[in-house]
Scaffold this motif. Sequence first.
Motif, short mmCIF file in Angstrom:
data_model
loop_
_atom_site.label_atom_id
_atom_site.label_comp_id
_atom_site.label_asym_id
_atom_site.label_seq_id
_atom_site.Cartn_x
_atom_site.Cartn_y
_atom_site.Cartn_z
N SER A 141 1.05 -1.24 -0.05
CA SER A 141 0.32 0.18 0.00
C SER A 141 0.90 1.23 -0.09
N ASN A 142 0.61 1.77 -1.04
CA ASN A 142 0.88 3.38 -1.38
C ASN A 142 0.90 4.40 0.40
N LEU A 143 1.68 4.91 0.91
CA LEU A 143 2.18 5.24 2.15
C LEU A 143 1.86 6.11 2.16
N PHE A 144 1.73 7.32 1.35
CA PHE A 144 1.21 8.79 0.73
C PHE A 144 0.15 8.67 0.86
N ARG A 145 -0.57 7.71 0.29
CA ARG A 145 -2.23 8.07 0.04
C ARG A 145 -3.10 6.94 0.83
N GLU A 146 -2.17 6.73 2.05
CA GLU A 146 -3.50 6.31 3.43
C GLU A 146 -4.09 7.42 4.32
N SER A 147 -5.10 6.93 4.92
CA SER A 147 -5.68 8.36 5.62
C SER A 147 -4.61 8.79 6.47
N SER A 148 -5.20 10.03 7.48
CA SER A 148 -4.93 10.81 7.96
C SER A 148 -4.77 9.46 9.30
N GLN A 149 -5.49 9.44 9.61
CA GLN A 149 -5.42 7.57 11.08
C GLN A 149 -3.98 6.90 10.84
N GLN A 150 -4.47 6.44 9.50
CA GLN A 150 -3.24 5.34 9.10
C GLN A 150 -2.27 5.82 9.46
N LYS A 151 -2.17 7.33 8.62
CA LYS A 151 -0.15 8.04 8.52
C LYS A 151 0.14 8.07 10.47
N ARG A 152 -0.94 8.06 10.84
CA ARG A 152 -0.36 8.70 12.51
C ARG A 152 -0.05 6.83 12.74
N TYR A 153 -0.94 5.91 12.27
CA TYR A 153 -0.15 4.68 12.96
C TYR A 153 1.22 4.17 13.17
N ILE A 154 1.65 4.23 11.18
CA ILE A 154 2.95 3.94 10.64
C ILE A 154 3.54 5.37 11.13
N ARG A 155 3.40 6.18 11.84
CA ARG A 155 4.73 7.05 12.52
C ARG A 155 4.37 6.83 14.19
N ASN A 156 3.71 6.45 15.19
CA ASN A 156 3.53 5.88 15.91
C ASN A 156 4.01 4.52 16.09
N HIS A 157 4.14 3.77 15.35
CA HIS A 157 4.10 1.94 14.85
C HIS A 157 5.98 1.50 14.30
N LEU A 158 5.72 2.34 13.79
CA LEU A 158 6.65 1.32 12.73
C LEU A 158 7.60 3.15 12.45
N MET A 159 7.92 3.96 12.92
CA MET A 159 9.01 4.95 12.51
C MET A 159 9.06 5.48 13.72
N GLY A 160 10.46 6.04 13.54
CA GLY A 160 10.75 6.62 14.95
C GLY A 160 12.07 8.04 14.03
N LYS A 161 11.33 9.51 15.00
CA LYS A 161 12.14 9.98 14.28
C LYS A 161 12.86 11.08 14.98
N VAL A 162 14.01 11.18 14.87
CA VAL A 162 14.60 12.23 15.50
C VAL A 162 14.92 13.27 15.08
N TYR A 163 15.00 14.52 15.30
CA TYR A 163 15.02 15.97 14.83
C TYR A 163 16.30 16.55 15.10
N GLN A 164 16.49 17.50 13.68
CA GLN A 164 18.46 18.15 13.97
C GLN A 164 17.78 19.42 15.23
N ASN A 165 16.58 20.28 15.33
CA ASN A 165 15.77 20.34 16.48
C ASN A 165 15.26 20.21 17.86
N PRO A 166 15.80 19.89 18.73
CA PRO A 166 15.04 18.32 19.92
C PRO A 166 13.95 19.37 19.91
N VAL A 167 13.25 20.41 20.06
CA VAL A 167 12.27 21.54 20.11
C VAL A 167 10.90 21.00 18.71
N LEU A 168 11.65 19.88 18.25
CA LEU A 168 10.70 20.27 16.82
C LEU A 168 10.05 18.14 17.73
N GLY A 169 10.69 17.55 18.28
CA GLY A 169 11.16 16.41 18.88
C GLY A 169 10.42 15.54 20.07
N LEU A 170 10.86 16.75 21.16
CA LEU A 170 10.65 16.54 22.35
C LEU A 170 9.23 17.88 22.59
#
Length: 281
Positions: A98-127
């Motif tokens: 399934s093309n992730l970019f075509r998923e609903s915002s609810q599914q995108k949230r699921y992917i962000r929360n379960h399948l990916m972690g991100k560390v931002y250059q600026n910690p203010v964006l990540g914490l």
Amino acid sequence: MGTMEAPILTVNNLNKQFGSGCDQCSNPADRRLDKNYCPACGTVYSCQNITFDLHPGEVLGIVGESGSGKSTLMRCLYFDQEVTSGEAYLGPYKEGRSNLFRESSQQKRYIRNHLMGKVYQNPVLGLRMNFSSIGNIAEKMIAAGNRNVAAMEARGSELLERVHIPVYRMKEAPKNFSGGMQQRVQIAKALSNHPPILLLDEVTTGLDLSVQANVLDLIKHLQRELSISILLVSHDLGVIRMLANRTMVMLDGRVVEQGLTDQILEDPHHAYTQQLVHSLL
């Protein structure tokens, strides 16, 4: 690492532009741009047909100067920004069909929360700077549907210990921490739900050299221990050399070269990569 393994992430022809384009730049075949910017209408082509695979347990480095599109690429992959066009498939998600970019915002949230972690250059964006460190980790776990306070506390302490935040500071807010410690809290938060993929965007920029080395050591160690797949963006080839198995070089929104990191460092083909490598020597 077996190359026969199916990629965990496949990205095809990802495009991201800012602006609507005009006669001079809308057709990719004969775009007349100044770097990645159309002088006629002001449209910026931040990512142009970015295509790559990330394999299980692999660290893929993305290197390029400021404005090359590498951070925009990361924002698109983590759904911080919408792509203009393109496809991305994740092995652990709907069997990679399934093309992730075509998923609903609810599914995108699921992917962000379960399948990916991100560390931002600026910690203010990540914490959340006013939350406790352990509260930051709990927040990501709650977003993934966790409701067991004791389990979250246990996971939070385990992770903070792993990234060398002393136990007695776990209830402290990241705003009181040094830059290096803030990055380590971000790493702990990103790992909280056991994601198979970690996106690291310029995580050592702005840190002192000794602190940089500590953070990189930590990432290397965690990557081996958890055999996690990492996309690592940096403008610093030293960082890429230390961590990445393969490297993609970006310039003006395009991938100009990709291959094994050693090969790219020893025998760069593109003029821009040659320049980068020589500045490292």
